[in-house]
Design a protein around this motif. Sequence first.
Motif, PDB file in Angstrom:
ATOM      1  N   PHE A  23       0.831  -1.204   0.000  1.00 36.85           N
ATOM      2  CA  PHE A  23       0.000   0.000   0.000  1.00 36.85           C
ATOM      3  C   PHE A  23       0.861   1.249   0.000  1.00 36.85           C
ATOM      4  N   ARG A  24       1.905   1.262   0.849  1.00 35.87           N
ATOM      5  CA  ARG A  24       2.751   2.463   0.948  1.00 35.87           C
ATOM      6  C   ARG A  24       3.465   2.750  -0.364  1.00 35.87           C
ATOM      7  N   LEU A  25       3.851   1.708  -1.057  1.00 33.77           N
ATOM      8  CA  LEU A  25       4.495   1.888  -2.354  1.00 33.77           C
ATOM      9  C   LEU A  25       3.539   2.563  -3.333  1.00 33.77           C
ATOM     10  N   VAL A  26       2.305   2.093  -3.366  1.00 35.69           N
ATOM     11  CA  VAL A  26       1.296   2.701  -4.242  1.00 35.69           C
ATOM     12  C   VAL A  26       0.994   4.129  -3.790  1.00 35.69           C
ATOM     13  N   TRP A  27       0.822   4.321  -2.471  1.00 35.31           N
ATOM     14  CA  TRP A  27       0.461   5.635  -1.949  1.00 35.31           C
ATOM     15  C   TRP A  27       1.598   6.643  -2.114  1.00 35.31           C
ATOM     16  N   GLY A  28       2.802   6.145  -2.266  1.00 36.80           N
ATOM     17  CA  GLY A  28       3.936   7.024  -2.515  1.00 36.80           C
ATOM     18  C   GLY A  28       3.869   7.702  -3.873  1.00 36.80           C
ATOM     19  N   PHE A  29       3.013   7.197  -4.750  1.00 38.19           N
ATOM     20  CA  PHE A  29       2.821   7.796  -6.071  1.00 38.19           C
ATOM     21  C   PHE A  29       1.433   8.405  -6.247  1.00 38.19           C
ATOM     22  N   LEU A  30       0.440   7.881  -5.522  1.00 40.13           N
ATOM     23  CA  LEU A  30      -0.937   8.343  -5.711  1.00 40.13           C
ATOM     24  C   LEU A  30      -1.481   9.177  -4.555  1.00 40.13           C
ATOM     25  N   GLY A  31      -0.765   9.202  -3.443  1.00 37.17           N
ATOM     26  CA  GLY A  31      -1.268   9.897  -2.255  1.00 37.17           C
ATOM     27  C   GLY A  31      -1.180  11.404  -2.366  1.00 37.17           C
TER      28      GLY A  31
END
Length: 197
Positions: free
Chosen positions: A71-79
């Motif tokens: 999740f953090r990897l994804v949120w690092g680009f979409l957050g």
Amino acid sequence: MMAEAVPETRGTSDRTPANRTVSRTVAVWDLPLRLWHWILAACVLVAWFTPAVYDGPHRIAGYAVIGLLAFRLVWGFLGSRYSRFRMIGVRLRTAPGYLWNLRRGITGRYIGLNPAGTLMLVALLVSLAVSAITGAMSVTTTFFGVWWVEDTHAYASDAVIVLVVLHVLGVVLMGMLQRENLIGAMFTGRKRIRHHL
């Protein structure tokens, strides 16, 4: 870059002394990131206190960490702005000088993570990934009982705990140096910014 620019407060009263400092808060950490942070902290504690004795909760916590890291990897680009990884390279390059300046109490003002916090984020994410992945590998048929998998899992898990302790100490120290409740900011999502009027 030193810090993200924050607009100054305008339209203050004429009765306010010119040298007075006022503060207000600004939204920094979004709700998904804050939930991720505290759930991850809980999973790490569960995983640390349950190996061998309570194998079920230990495995669940480990798999949860893998999901949280994804999740953090994804949120690092979409957050939101301060959740993104866009400044990691810049902050990592400035981390040695930042840590050197901390010896003299020079902290700078950062709305998001400062260079030391960025370095800690990367170190924790890597250590957690190694710990969780080797932990998952160690319960498979292929890697069960393989010494280097078990040793890597143990060393990475120890590194995570050392980094967590350093992280907490760093947050407390930085909060004292900057007179700011940084732990509270990870609950509320807001940090204080100061303006000279």
